[in-house]
Design an enzyme around this catalytic site. Structure first.
Site, short mmCIF file in Angstrom:
data_model
loop_
_atom_site.label_atom_id
_atom_site.label_comp_id
_atom_site.label_asym_id
_atom_site.label_seq_id
_atom_site.Cartn_x
_atom_site.Cartn_y
_atom_site.Cartn_z
N HIS A 1 0.82 -1.21 0.00
CA HIS A 1 0.00 0.00 0.00
C HIS A 1 0.85 1.26 0.00
O HIS A 1 1.98 1.26 0.49
CB HIS A 1 -0.91 0.02 1.23
CG HIS A 1 -2.21 -0.66 1.03
ND1 HIS A 1 -3.41 -0.06 1.30
CD2 HIS A 1 -2.51 -1.90 0.57
CE1 HIS A 1 -4.40 -0.89 1.02
NE2 HIS A 1 -3.87 -2.02 0.57
N GLU B 1 -6.25 -0.46 -6.20
CA GLU B 1 -7.26 0.40 -5.56
C GLU B 1 -6.89 1.85 -5.78
O GLU B 1 -5.71 2.22 -5.74
CB GLU B 1 -7.36 0.12 -4.05
CG GLU B 1 -7.80 -1.27 -3.68
CD GLU B 1 -6.61 -2.12 -3.24
OE1 GLU B 1 -5.50 -1.58 -3.06
OE2 GLU B 1 -6.81 -3.34 -3.10
#
Length: 323
Positions: free
Chosen positions: A38, A107
């Site tokens: 991330h 994402e």
């Protein structure tokens, strides 16, 4: 038999702590590990997001047995697929064959940071398919030139290439991604125990390949404390990937989950110290046909207690149920 894995959740701990956690996970007997990749945490309360590939390199040197895996890397926005192939080949060498490359379409939370916008899901799948083709070609060795709709590669070669390239997994959430995974991946990745996803994977060539799931859990001797922590840090999880892939930052996830209650979270995430509740949470994955399930202990400062409990109580209970 279902193998039980441990998640290095980069959104909730710093890099040195993450390496220490996976060392302990190896010691207590987890079958494998996975690592999130991330740029941002889901919620500010999680508070971390170090560079996953540096953490993985350190983990490869600090451990000797436990397999390592990205869960998952998006190879089509923040990273160019040629660079992802180089990273993965290097990790396979550093870990002496213990690395698997998990890939997904990404994402908005992580990929918008490079300023390329966030396209529709069909475009994201097109980009992922091209990225997998490039990575596969580079793993095969030799000089690679590639001109696709979304990516170009000019005369690229991996100069440090392992004898066996890392197995490649693809995360799925619907028919299109299952088709891609069945054709191009060595294993399938999913975050929900949906047998339909595995059936679709099988229809497109996935029969007999590993299938890896992930489950958040929140161990604490005080169940109320576990529920409070799970709500503070993981209430976003129930949104599902069709929603979670679209929101751009922690503030968006905070707004989207403002009406999620602690009871809502406790209904979907096992909390406390009753191993039977954790066993029953894993059962839908086993029943759906998953061969591996990676647990995510919620709370970066709660890993040592969880891992100690895993050694004495949780892992024996899970192996009795699914071993």
């Amino acid at each position: 038999m279902v193998q039980i894995g441990y998640t290095m959740m980069t959104e909730q701990a710093g890099p040195r702590e993450l390496v220490g956690h996976v060392v302990r996970a190896e010691e207590v007997g987890y079958d494998f590990s996975v690592t999130s990749d991330h740029y941002s945490p889901w919620l500010r309360s999680q508070g971390h997001s170090p560079y996953a590939w540096s953490v993985l390199g350190a983990a490869a040197q600090a451990t000797s047995r436990i397999p390592l895996m990205t869960y998952v890397t998006c190879p089509s926005f923040r990273y160019h697929p040629a660079v992802v192939a180089q990273k993965a080949a290097t990790m396979q060498l550093l870990s002496e064959g213990r690395f698997r490359l998990g890939l997904g379409s990404g994402e908005n939370l992580n990929e918008h940071v490079v300023g390329g916008g966030w396209p529709a899901v069909d475009v994201r799948h097109e980009r992922l398919e091209e990225a997998v083709e490039i990575i596969r070609a580079l793993f095969d060795g030799g000089l690679v030139t590639y001109h696709g709709t979304h990516f170009d590669v000019e005369s690229a070669r991996l100069w440090d290439l392992p004898d066996q390239p890392p197995p490649l997994g693809v995360a799925v959430s619907g028919e299109r991604s299952c088709t891609l995974a069945g054709h191009l991946a060595d294993l399938v990745i999913a975050t929900e125990p949906e047998a339909g996803l595995l059936d679709a994977f099988d229809r497109h060539g996935g029969q007999g390949k590993p299938r890896v799931g992930q489950l958040p859990v929140c161990y604490d001797a005080d169940r109320d404390a576990a529920v409070t922590r799970a709500h503070a840090q993981f209430r976003w999880f129930g949104g599902g990937w069709n929603v979670n892939a679209e929101l751009p930052g922690p503030h968006s996830f905070a707004s989207a989950t403002q009406y999620v209650t602690p009871d809502d979270v406790a209904a979907s995430i096992p909390c406390g110290d009753d191993p039977a509740a954790f066993v029953e949470a894993v059962r839908p994955y086993a029943d759906a046909g998953f061969t591996e399930v990676a647990l995510v202990q919620i709370g970066g400062d709660q890993q040592d207690a969880f891992l100690n409990w895993s050694a004495k109580t949780l892992l024996p209970a899970l192996r009795d149920a699914f071993g």
